[in-house]
Design a protein around this motif. Sequence first.
Motif, mmCIF file in Angstrom:
data_model
loop_
_atom_site.group_PDB
_atom_site.id
_atom_site.type_symbol
_atom_site.label_atom_id
_atom_site.label_comp_id
_atom_site.label_asym_id
_atom_site.label_seq_id
_atom_site.Cartn_x
_atom_site.Cartn_y
_atom_site.Cartn_z
ATOM 1 N N GLY B 228 -28.277 14.319 -3.793
ATOM 2 C CA GLY B 228 -28.589 13.088 -4.526
ATOM 3 C C GLY B 228 -27.488 12.619 -5.443
ATOM 4 N N ILE B 229 -26.273 13.172 -5.264
ATOM 5 C CA ILE B 229 -25.167 12.834 -6.165
ATOM 6 C C ILE B 229 -24.036 12.180 -5.380
ATOM 7 C CG2 ILE B 229 -23.429 13.785 -7.747
ATOM 8 C CD1 ILE B 229 -25.453 16.101 -8.261
ATOM 9 N N ARG B 230 -23.638 10.978 -5.808
ATOM 10 C CA ARG B 230 -22.499 10.297 -5.169
ATOM 11 C C ARG B 230 -21.207 10.623 -5.918
ATOM 12 N NH1 ARG B 230 -27.366 8.258 -3.114
ATOM 13 N NH2 ARG B 230 -26.925 6.881 -1.344
ATOM 14 N N LEU B 231 -20.142 10.771 -5.145
ATOM 15 C CA LEU B 231 -18.793 10.866 -5.725
ATOM 16 C C LEU B 231 -18.234 9.452 -5.866
ATOM 17 C CD1 LEU B 231 -16.621 13.636 -4.041
ATOM 18 C CD2 LEU B 231 -17.443 13.504 -6.399
ATOM 19 N N VAL B 232 -17.697 9.144 -7.029
ATOM 20 C CA VAL B 232 -17.185 7.796 -7.277
ATOM 21 C C VAL B 232 -15.720 7.900 -7.718
ATOM 22 C CG1 VAL B 232 -17.495 5.675 -8.601
ATOM 23 C CG2 VAL B 232 -19.496 7.033 -7.950
ATOM 24 N N PRO B 233 -14.786 7.732 -6.779
ATOM 25 C CA PRO B 233 -13.372 7.874 -7.141
ATOM 26 C C PRO B 233 -12.792 6.629 -7.815
ATOM 27 C CG PRO B 233 -13.623 7.673 -4.752
ATOM 28 C CD PRO B 233 -14.998 7.579 -5.337
ATOM 29 N N ILE B 234 -11.733 6.865 -8.555
ATOM 30 C CA ILE B 234 -10.995 5.807 -9.238
ATOM 31 C C ILE B 234 -9.900 5.261 -8.313
ATOM 32 C CG2 ILE B 234 -9.209 7.340 -10.173
ATOM 33 C CD1 ILE B 234 -9.395 5.876 -12.818
ATOM 34 N N ILE B 235 -9.591 3.974 -8.479
ATOM 35 C CA ILE B 235 -8.397 3.383 -7.850
ATOM 36 C C ILE B 235 -7.637 2.638 -8.945
ATOM 37 C CG2 ILE B 235 -7.539 1.672 -6.176
ATOM 38 C CD1 ILE B 235 -8.691 4.124 -4.798
ATOM 39 N N ASP B 236 -6.345 2.909 -9.053
ATOM 40 C CA ASP B 236 -5.526 2.246 -10.076
ATOM 41 C C ASP B 236 -4.821 1.021 -9.491
ATOM 42 O OD1 ASP B 236 -6.209 3.847 -12.169
ATOM 43 O OD2 ASP B 236 -4.332 4.954 -12.254
ATOM 44 N N ALA B 237 -4.361 0.153 -10.377
ATOM 45 C CA ALA B 237 -3.720 -1.077 -9.907
ATOM 46 C C ALA B 237 -2.336 -0.814 -9.315
ATOM 47 C CB ALA B 237 -3.608 -2.070 -11.050
ATOM 48 N N GLY B 238 -1.575 0.102 -9.882
ATOM 49 C CA GLY B 238 -0.202 0.304 -9.434
ATOM 50 C C GLY B 238 -0.111 1.200 -8.203
ATOM 51 N N ILE B 239 0.796 0.839 -7.314
ATOM 52 C CA ILE B 239 1.060 1.637 -6.106
ATOM 53 C C ILE B 239 2.332 2.445 -6.344
ATOM 54 C CG2 ILE B 239 1.748 1.509 -3.665
ATOM 55 C CD1 ILE B 239 -1.097 0.708 -3.900
ATOM 56 N N ARG B 240 2.206 3.756 -6.272
ATOM 57 C CA ARG B 240 3.324 4.647 -6.559
ATOM 58 C C ARG B 240 4.552 4.305 -5.704
ATOM 59 N NH1 ARG B 240 5.067 10.118 -5.014
ATOM 60 N NH2 ARG B 240 5.797 11.151 -6.911
ATOM 61 N N CYS B 241 5.717 4.199 -6.329
ATOM 62 C CA CYS B 241 6.957 3.980 -5.584
ATOM 63 C C CYS B 241 7.269 5.253 -4.812
ATOM 64 C CB CYS B 241 8.125 3.677 -6.529
ATOM 65 S SG CYS B 241 7.943 2.160 -7.472
ATOM 66 N N ASP B 242 7.122 5.201 -3.500
ATOM 67 C CA ASP B 242 7.329 6.412 -2.700
ATOM 68 C C ASP B 242 7.596 5.984 -1.260
ATOM 69 O OD1 ASP B 242 7.272 8.760 -1.301
ATOM 70 O OD2 ASP B 242 5.290 9.397 -2.018
ATOM 71 N N ASP B 243 8.820 6.150 -0.830
ATOM 72 C CA ASP B 243 9.191 5.716 0.521
ATOM 73 C C ASP B 243 8.433 6.459 1.597
ATOM 74 O OD1 ASP B 243 10.933 3.967 -0.557
ATOM 75 O OD2 ASP B 243 12.715 5.230 -0.310
ATOM 76 N N ASN B 244 7.904 7.620 1.241
ATOM 77 C CA ASN B 244 7.182 8.404 2.237
ATOM 78 C C ASN B 244 5.705 8.056 2.313
ATOM 79 O OD1 ASN B 244 9.484 9.933 2.945
ATOM 80 N ND2 ASN B 244 9.225 11.117 1.043
ATOM 81 N N ASP B 245 5.263 7.195 1.412
ATOM 82 C CA ASP B 245 3.849 6.846 1.371
ATOM 83 C C ASP B 245 3.637 5.616 2.245
ATOM 84 O OD1 ASP B 245 1.202 7.053 -0.626
ATOM 85 O OD2 ASP B 245 1.634 5.031 0.119
ATOM 86 N N PRO B 246 2.778 5.705 3.256
ATOM 87 C CA PRO B 246 2.644 4.575 4.196
ATOM 88 C C PRO B 246 2.120 3.311 3.536
ATOM 89 C CG PRO B 246 1.014 6.310 4.659
ATOM 90 C CD PRO B 246 1.951 6.861 3.629
ATOM 91 N N VAL B 247 1.231 3.453 2.542
ATOM 92 C CA VAL B 247 0.708 2.262 1.866
ATOM 93 C C VAL B 247 1.842 1.563 1.119
ATOM 94 C CG1 VAL B 247 -0.899 1.419 0.124
ATOM 95 C CG2 VAL B 247 -1.596 3.280 1.650
ATOM 96 N N CYS B 248 2.596 2.358 0.387
ATOM 97 C CA CYS B 248 3.720 1.799 -0.360
ATOM 98 C C CYS B 248 4.705 1.122 0.597
ATOM 99 C CB CYS B 248 4.401 2.921 -1.147
ATOM 100 S SG CYS B 248 5.896 2.381 -1.993
ATOM 101 N N ARG B 249 4.994 1.807 1.709
ATOM 102 C CA ARG B 249 5.981 1.275 2.651
ATOM 103 C C ARG B 249 5.502 -0.050 3.244
ATOM 104 N NH1 ARG B 249 7.073 6.266 5.467
ATOM 105 N NH2 ARG B 249 5.567 5.464 6.964
ATOM 106 N N GLU B 250 4.229 -0.078 3.629
ATOM 107 C CA GLU B 250 3.708 -1.302 4.232
ATOM 108 C C GLU B 250 3.699 -2.459 3.229
ATOM 109 O OE1 GLU B 250 -0.298 -1.045 5.731
ATOM 110 O OE2 GLU B 250 -0.189 -3.005 6.716
ATOM 111 N N GLY B 251 3.287 -2.135 1.997
ATOM 112 C CA GLY B 251 3.277 -3.163 0.964
ATOM 113 C C GLY B 251 4.650 -3.761 0.756
ATOM 114 N N LEU B 252 5.659 -2.894 0.759
ATOM 115 C CA LEU B 252 7.040 -3.356 0.605
ATOM 116 C C LEU B 252 7.479 -4.183 1.803
ATOM 117 C CD1 LEU B 252 9.097 -0.349 -0.844
ATOM 118 C CD2 LEU B 252 8.737 -2.594 -1.894
ATOM 119 N N GLU B 253 7.194 -3.648 2.976
ATOM 120 C CA GLU B 253 7.651 -4.319 4.201
ATOM 121 C C GLU B 253 7.045 -5.703 4.338
ATOM 122 O OE1 GLU B 253 6.624 -1.564 7.268
ATOM 123 O OE2 GLU B 253 8.240 -0.172 6.719
#
Lengths: 669, 669
Positions: B228-253
Amino acid sequence: MIQRFVIGKPFPTESVVLDLPAETGPVPYLTPDGDGWQYVMQEKDIVYGLGEMPRGLNKRGWHYETNNTDESEHGENRLSYYAAHNFLLISPADGSGCIGIFVDFPGKVSYDIGYTRHDTLRFATAEPNYALCLITAPAAAEVAKEFRQLIGPSYIPPKWAFGLAQSRFGYKTEADIREVAAQYKANGLPLDMICLDIDYMQSYADFTIDKARFPDLGKLAAGLKAEGIRLVPIIDAGIRCDDNDPVCREGLEKGYFCTKEDGTPFVAAVWPGKAYFTDFLRPDARAWFGRQYKVLTDLGIEGFWNDMNEPALFYSPERLKAFFEKAAALSRKDNLDQNDFFGLVRSVMGLMNAPEDYRSFYHDTAAGRVRHDRVHNLYGGCMTRAAGEAFQTLRPGQRTLLYCRSSSIGAHRWGGIWLGDNHSSWSQLLANIQMMPAVQMCGFLYSGADLCGFSEDTTPDLALRWLEFGLFTPLMRNHADAESREQEFYRFTDVLPAIRNMLDLRYALLPYLYSEFMKAALEDAPYFRPLAFDYPADPDAREVDDQLLLGEGLMVAPVHTQNAHGRTVYLPEGMKMLRLRSVSDYDEEVLPAGRHYLPCELGEVLLFIRPGHTVPVAQPAANTALLDDTALTFWRFAPDGRPAPYRMYADDGVTTDHNRPEHWRIVGQ
Amino acid sequence: MIQRFVIGKPFPTESVVLDLPAETGPVPYLTPDGDGWQYVMQEKDIVYGLGEMPRGLNKRGWHYETNNTDESEHGENRLSYYAAHNFLLISPADGSGCIGIFVDFPGKVSYDIGYTRHDTLRFATAEPNYALCLITAPAAAEVAKEFRQLIGPSYIPPKWAFGLAQSRFGYKTEADIREVAAQYKANGLPLDMICLDIDYMQSYADFTIDKARFPDLGKLAAGLKAEGIRLVPIIDAGIRCDDNDPVCREGLEKGYFCTKEDGTPFVAAVWPGKAYFTDFLRPDARAWFGRQYKVLTDLGIEGFWNDMNEPALFYSPERLKAFFEKAAALSRKDNLDQNDFFGLVRSVMGLMNAPEDYRSFYHDTAAGRVRHDRVHNLYGGCMTRAAGEAFQTLRPGQRTLLYCRSSSIGAHRWGGIWLGDNHSSWSQLLANIQMMPAVQMCGFLYSGADLCGFSEDTTPDLALRWLEFGLFTPLMRNHADAESREQEFYRFTDVLPAIRNMLDLRYALLPYLYSEFMKAALEDAPYFRPLAFDYPADPDAREVDDQLLLGEGLMVAPVHTQNAHGRTVYLPEGMKMLRLRSVSDYDEEVLPAGRHYLPCELGEVLLFIRPGHTVPVAQPAANTALLDDTALTFWRFAPDGRPAPYRMYADDGVTTDHNRPEHWRIVGQ
């Protein structure tokens, strides 16, 4: 009954004046708990005390540490303010005897009053060397009175110190001072004092005068005094490091300054940059420092405020150097992560008042050489004593005004205090109300908060509401920080008539306020106190946290919330309410005991006369010198139809022969 | 009546949903005053509004600036908090019509509401391009309702979001999470959610999971959900500068990040160190960012909180470099004077959320390229929108929990808010009470403060008293900062039975609280509101600043002062008082209209039922899934002897078909 217990080998603080033998039996009421003592509280027990500290009259529900600190962020969550007032007064709800606890110790004392566990009080000293004085009596008021007898008589200022003081960190020149005096006069507002903050000094060096800004301070003081206004300059704890300054040179030559472990003088930066710190714990150093005030008393100055005497430290050269090295190392990193970054922030903030610095210097006392942190809380009070002792020689037979920022119990015999660097907020107005009886319980009768608030920005309504309480405090000073909104009372043109009425009311009430102050000072009587002190059997009176009894015959109930047009007031017995718009324009009504919602608009003040009491009222005056305390009217509440006389104190207000019986007169028969 | 005036060329904020023609005549009620507008207030006029801001229900006596700020020093003297809610509601004391003012502008708006002059309200936008919506109606409640219609329907979370959420910046591992769940269960305390703060991420990078700490987040989520317990994760506004991170890379591209004047991506440090900032003002960038939540919804996650979206900035590399250069220069000086030293302190503190940084990057919007500071207040709300829009695709037909730190009006259609990073203090408990109706007036129905306080240290009594109010707020979350005292409700062993009773009471009241929330969301009705909204002709009701009406039938009057054993409550009409120790243990008394001092011990809560109203009450449950809303008892106040039925809302709590008529049922006939 007072019992004194000695634990270990206490440092001689000279806080108490009674010479009590040490008890040999076990400590009653308290349970040993590790390095401290414990007391289990019932839900409605009240713990008064701790003097200048955050939170309500009842200190339950927080932890505290007496550790005199330049804490400019006054707020309910701070652990220490500027003073160490190690007095607790436990008032059990079941009517069993009250217990006063004085922890006579010059270092840190920690208190947990229902913080860790809601029902448990615990306190401990930083070292196992202290005296513990326990006072027991059936009622709280008796405990408070016995404590005052234990710690000795309170400082008495001149009568003009009960007038209004205007102050601001930011008056830079003689012209600024003259402008303040002129504006008060032009606006028909009374004034007795203008305070000089550090800008009157040459390069912020104690006992110097910046001749460019104040070409003739003596002439200025004399001219203002002729208008009924005293100049009250500041003196800071640190002596500017300056080989060309005779005071600095003499202090160095004679070795009056605190020293580091290697015996060289301790240096830390404060307002003038690097400074030395007089070893106020030594009688010879105190006497030397006190003599320096002569440069100002010779100019006709009759009052001072001592500041920065915790002592506050901006930075030590050693730690600043370490910070710069750390910053240089971080500057070579490409990407500061959050640990690096917040570490940098903490490093800068941690330069100020660093515990490491307080552990790095020493005092040479009669009890031996002692590291500063172990006697830290005595420092400010000993500076007060340095000045107070000196004034007896410099101005024999005359009272000299003195109020200070840092203090510990004992210093109340030499000077008053202000309640530290508060800020302009409604919560600080309430804190002012709640702190007054607590500091006065510790002997600091001459006290008051910076009205309108020191730092940050006040508002017209806060200024007026704060004055509506401040007009009852012995020290009534409007003081502001350099960067805050200008808040001299004449600035608030939109509420100026009401402000004028409230200031006039203060002066009109001085025959009562001054008399009650003198009763408190000469007879160990209370000035402000919680309702429960006089109505101990009334459970509702115990609940009241924002009304105070004031002297023999009055109760105040200030409005301390914004946009309120009234408030609920609890009357433990029937009283006469005055709703005062001015000394001559008011409503009056006899109210029965109980709770009442009473309208109280901005510009009105609620005052309650207790049954069988009479209050002498003078005509308002432009300053205390012009106040005629022979032309009195009387406010009375005589429910039995027989007006009670009032025992009034009246003297010249400036000499030290307080105790002559002819100063007392019976008025209003 | 709503009138819309257009000044200059406003940026399209999409805050309102009604398509109103621009008026051509002069603006009524307000007087032009330089670059803004003025309104002269009578002494007892009230100004409600401004949503998430300091001070009382009545905003008079301070100045404010809507400028979304990571302001962790919540307090009465701040000018801006985390949100921009540019709505004022003037309620004149003379009974003349009420005026709602919505300033539809995405940059800074300054308000002076009796700060400079006690009687004068003034507001102005940073630029002369905005829409001004004026709503006029005879009563405040009508203005409020019309404003809600103007800005559109509020976000509706799943029903389980009305259970208790436990959170702390500091839960680092799966074991920490399991421990919280186990302790709540072991102590018999209900729980519906555990929040994950940034430590679940890999190096604080959005949309990553630290596999060392959380080896199988999906399994953890599923296991907890079975309890009966949900996990509720946080999401921050900033995207970590990291060339190896696919989200960061796509956002840049794909160019989704905000850019500097030269077109290169803007970089500033937040929790992960250097980061990029998605241009949430662009629909394509919003859609891209929203899609990233899939990595978590695919693991069974059904709720999120968006943080740091003002956006908060710790430092920009450019300004950090300048600081290090300044520090290096100062390090070569022998003696830092006070200007040097406090300049250094200010330089470090000024790195965070620097106005210069907000002026250094740009958005590419349909209305053209615009410098960030000119649309600053839209940023957080547009991040909310990015998530809210994405959930419609990622979880079609399902409700997803979302609450956010920063917001502006309009974002209430996509998510809820918490009231920012408060601290553990009694003044913040009062702020919570006073802020709730203000943010709900602006459409943010699903909201609540961090119970017990986020930063600094709470106490057992504050935790309990805060819960005694928090149990009525739609979002009921206990959340704490990393360095503050541990404050999960099971930590307070000395008051645990009372805490358990209060949490049980929340769950028992959910049939009422959820129904009233749904009425508010679906019918633009109020949930919390000032007394004067329902009793506009009662001058005493207008004075009340610390009691709230709650839905159709209840009034709450929380105890918000420490060591109080009761409080004064004003009843605008006769009501039934319940003094609840638990859902089954309470006193009840019918009280006449007027002011009453009512005892209310720690562990008791005062609740008032209005005449002719009925409140459905369920049996407490360990979580919302176990709550049986068919087995109801009823609390009623039927002075005429005829029990009124209650219109209750009941649905599956998870799907988005809120509007089906069969969700309404009549109970308690």
